[in-house]
Motif scaffolding. Sequence first.
Motif, mmCIF file in Angstrom:
data_model
loop_
_atom_site.group_PDB
_atom_site.id
_atom_site.type_symbol
_atom_site.label_atom_id
_atom_site.label_comp_id
_atom_site.label_asym_id
_atom_site.label_seq_id
_atom_site.Cartn_x
_atom_site.Cartn_y
_atom_site.Cartn_z
ATOM 1 N N PHE A 403 0.841 -1.193 0.000
ATOM 2 C CA PHE A 403 0.000 0.000 0.000
ATOM 3 C C PHE A 403 0.882 1.251 0.000
ATOM 4 C CE2 PHE A 403 -2.891 -3.110 1.925
ATOM 5 C CZ PHE A 403 -4.030 -2.903 1.159
ATOM 6 N N THR A 404 0.445 2.252 -0.729
ATOM 7 C CA THR A 404 1.130 3.536 -0.699
ATOM 8 C C THR A 404 0.426 4.450 0.301
ATOM 9 O OG1 THR A 404 -0.229 4.379 -2.530
ATOM 10 C CG2 THR A 404 1.853 3.304 -3.097
ATOM 11 N N ARG A 405 1.055 5.576 0.576
ATOM 12 C CA ARG A 405 0.460 6.517 1.519
ATOM 13 C C ARG A 405 -0.901 7.008 0.991
ATOM 14 N NH1 ARG A 405 2.944 9.326 5.461
ATOM 15 N NH2 ARG A 405 4.990 8.809 4.580
ATOM 16 N N ASP A 406 -1.904 6.968 1.843
ATOM 17 C CA ASP A 406 -3.267 7.388 1.476
ATOM 18 C C ASP A 406 -3.795 6.620 0.274
ATOM 19 O OD1 ASP A 406 -3.205 9.320 3.511
ATOM 20 O OD2 ASP A 406 -2.229 10.770 2.189
ATOM 21 N N ASP A 407 -3.412 5.381 0.154
ATOM 22 C CA ASP A 407 -3.841 4.554 -0.971
ATOM 23 C C ASP A 407 -5.355 4.323 -0.894
ATOM 24 O OD1 ASP A 407 -4.188 2.541 -2.917
ATOM 25 O OD2 ASP A 407 -2.164 1.793 -2.580
ATOM 26 N N PRO A 408 -6.114 4.644 -1.981
ATOM 27 C CA PRO A 408 -7.570 4.424 -1.942
ATOM 28 C C PRO A 408 -7.941 2.946 -1.837
ATOM 29 C CG PRO A 408 -6.846 5.065 -4.151
ATOM 30 C CD PRO A 408 -5.682 5.285 -3.232
ATOM 31 N N ALA A 409 -6.997 2.045 -2.215
ATOM 32 C CA ALA A 409 -7.300 0.618 -2.131
ATOM 33 C C ALA A 409 -7.454 0.148 -0.689
ATOM 34 C CB ALA A 409 -6.196 -0.182 -2.821
ATOM 35 N N ILE A 410 -6.919 0.905 0.259
ATOM 36 C CA ILE A 410 -7.053 0.511 1.670
ATOM 37 C C ILE A 410 -8.515 0.363 2.044
ATOM 38 C CG2 ILE A 410 -6.654 1.252 4.047
ATOM 39 C CD1 ILE A 410 -4.092 2.603 3.097
ATOM 40 N N SER A 492 -2.177 -4.327 9.881
ATOM 41 C CA SER A 492 -0.805 -4.821 9.715
ATOM 42 C C SER A 492 -0.309 -4.639 8.281
ATOM 43 C CB SER A 492 -0.737 -6.301 10.099
ATOM 44 O OG SER A 492 -1.578 -7.082 9.245
ATOM 45 N N LEU A 493 -1.228 -4.561 7.328
ATOM 46 C CA LEU A 493 -0.828 -4.440 5.930
ATOM 47 C C LEU A 493 -0.238 -3.069 5.620
ATOM 48 C CD1 LEU A 493 -3.935 -6.138 4.301
ATOM 49 C CD2 LEU A 493 -1.723 -7.170 4.788
ATOM 50 N N THR A 494 -0.642 -2.080 6.367
ATOM 51 C CA THR A 494 -0.173 -0.717 6.111
ATOM 52 C C THR A 494 0.956 -0.316 7.050
ATOM 53 O OG1 THR A 494 -1.869 0.167 7.600
ATOM 54 C CG2 THR A 494 -2.445 -0.042 5.270
ATOM 55 N N HIS A 495 1.428 -1.301 7.835
ATOM 56 C CA HIS A 495 2.506 -1.054 8.797
ATOM 57 C C HIS A 495 2.138 0.056 9.775
ATOM 58 C CE1 HIS A 495 4.955 -3.679 6.350
ATOM 59 N NE2 HIS A 495 4.676 -2.946 5.302
ATOM 60 N N GLY A 496 0.832 0.149 10.032
ATOM 61 C CA GLY A 496 0.375 1.134 10.992
ATOM 62 C C GLY A 496 0.312 0.547 12.378
#
Length: 613
Positions: A403-410, A492-496
């Motif tokens: 995922f990229t930052r602010d990725d709409p796919a999230i 966990s997918l966004t490393h948040g």
Amino acid sequence: MRIQPRQQILDVLRAVAKYSRCPDGWVWDGRDGRNSISDAEQLLCLLYPAAEVTYIRLDSPDDTSDDVLAALTPMGDSIQIPALIIDVISDYMASYTDDEGTPIFSGESYFAPIDSDDKLTDEQRRLDVVDSFATSISLALSTLGFLKIFNRSVRRQEMKGKIVRLEAATSTRLTAAMVGLLRSFSVNVFEASAPEGRSLVRTLNQSHLPDRVVLENLRQRLQPVRASIRDATLGLSQDIVAALDNENMLFECGWSWGVVREAPLVETDEPIGKQLTGVALGAPYLYFTEVALDAIANLFSERSRVLGLLNPEQQRLAQALQLRWDLTLSYWFNLATFGSGRWPVEDIPWRAIDDEESEYFSLVVTGFVLQELLTHGGTDNDLARTVDVLAELANRGRVNRRFTRDDPAIGLHMPGVRLDLSGPEVYGPPACWVVSDYTPLLLKRSLRAAGLARSIVARDRLLTVADEALDHMWDRRLTTGAAAGLWDDPSSLTHGTPSGELRPSWYATERMIECLVTAVNTIERPPVRSTQLIELTTDLLSEADHLFSQYQMGVSFVGGSALDATMLRIDSKLQRARQLLYDKPGTANALLMDALRELDELAVAREDVARSV
């Protein structure tokens, strides 16, 4: 293939048993609280693999595998586990049956307000929903099959009494759920000039043809579906049937989110209690249509037929549901593959007639296309195009990408796709339903298609998508607390920052169990046969047979000699290769190569002897 379903199913069963069983009884507590869907999903995490996978049986104590018993240790031994399951399912049936004997199919905590500042009313939370009908069908079939087999090994009259009572309650709930699905089936009829008609034409017109040409072609393609729907009157309003008589009207069919407003009562002699008045919009929702189709397929599965799980009245209802199953798949297949150029489903994301669009909708419609291709046949090119769509949806959903930052796919995964519901507002504020099964649905559809694909290339691509989807979901398991090993923590997918949610989502966990069971079925199917490999192996067999016959002609045998043993071994390999030629040409090829090597060694040895004389 990195999927190892036996071990992975056991891992999930171990986590389910550890979380659900405590000294005080059974723990129903899930992330979304108790409701008729979440509790059924929790039970299906145990019952569904036990029903569908031979080596995870729980209904025959003498046949339960040691590794299954080890995984379910908190639930007891091979005798205690079935008894506990019966008690827990009985508790479920009692909890979701009202005082008048009517089964309860409410969505409760799975409903959500559109505006977070609003609070849904009790009347809204008690509304019946298709998700509950569908989940109850799966649970009832698994339960009835479990009871039918387990009853053969029961001797105690007390336990036999429990089984009889549970069978009756389960059968009643199954019938009520089938009636609910019949009354939730919807046909939305609209004019071509209406906003819905114009939106549908825009979606289908991939070749930029005049609208009148698109409409005429669409009417022709949907004529068989239209005619059959007019005959499917059970649970359908007569106004809808009459509206379909006008050939100029367009329509769509599938399942609404709940019982459709003004849906007629379904006559049945089963004691299912009161049939509630529906409030749902008489138009299909893609998500609920997909859920309903999966549940209906279980009604006419081989297991249901072999065990005779349906009584005569349920068979009548099942036939009506199967007709709607066929019509719905045919309808969406015709829309998704409309035209002679690019398919509408290849134009991602799919746009619904209300102009809402999402990659999730594309994934659902692609699943319909795959099901139709695999049920009624299709060309390798058709399957290849559908596989391309699945691969693209994996990319767009970042299933195989970071995922990229602010990725709409999230948003597809966390919190999920919001479906605004039309109908609940009669009892309170606007309500919605959130679906977050993008990756499990992609995984399940890829595995199911891979199991039936005739092309090696298509199968390999589908398994690649499945492997990537499994990796994605495996990273989303909870890692701490009592629910460790269950789902779902998409953060966990966004490393948040981890969500810190310690309770499991039975919604996500049950869908992953379904995926792993589908993986078992895929692996257990025979491998795809390569025409080229069969031709090559046939040539090798011909050469090996000829060389073997030549060698036999040129030597004399002495009983019990090493040469005699070698020739017998070669002959055995040739016979085995001949048996495997069409089912396992690769294995046959390996046997023939080994036989040819031994024949060549014998030939070289004979030449050496001839030169030394």
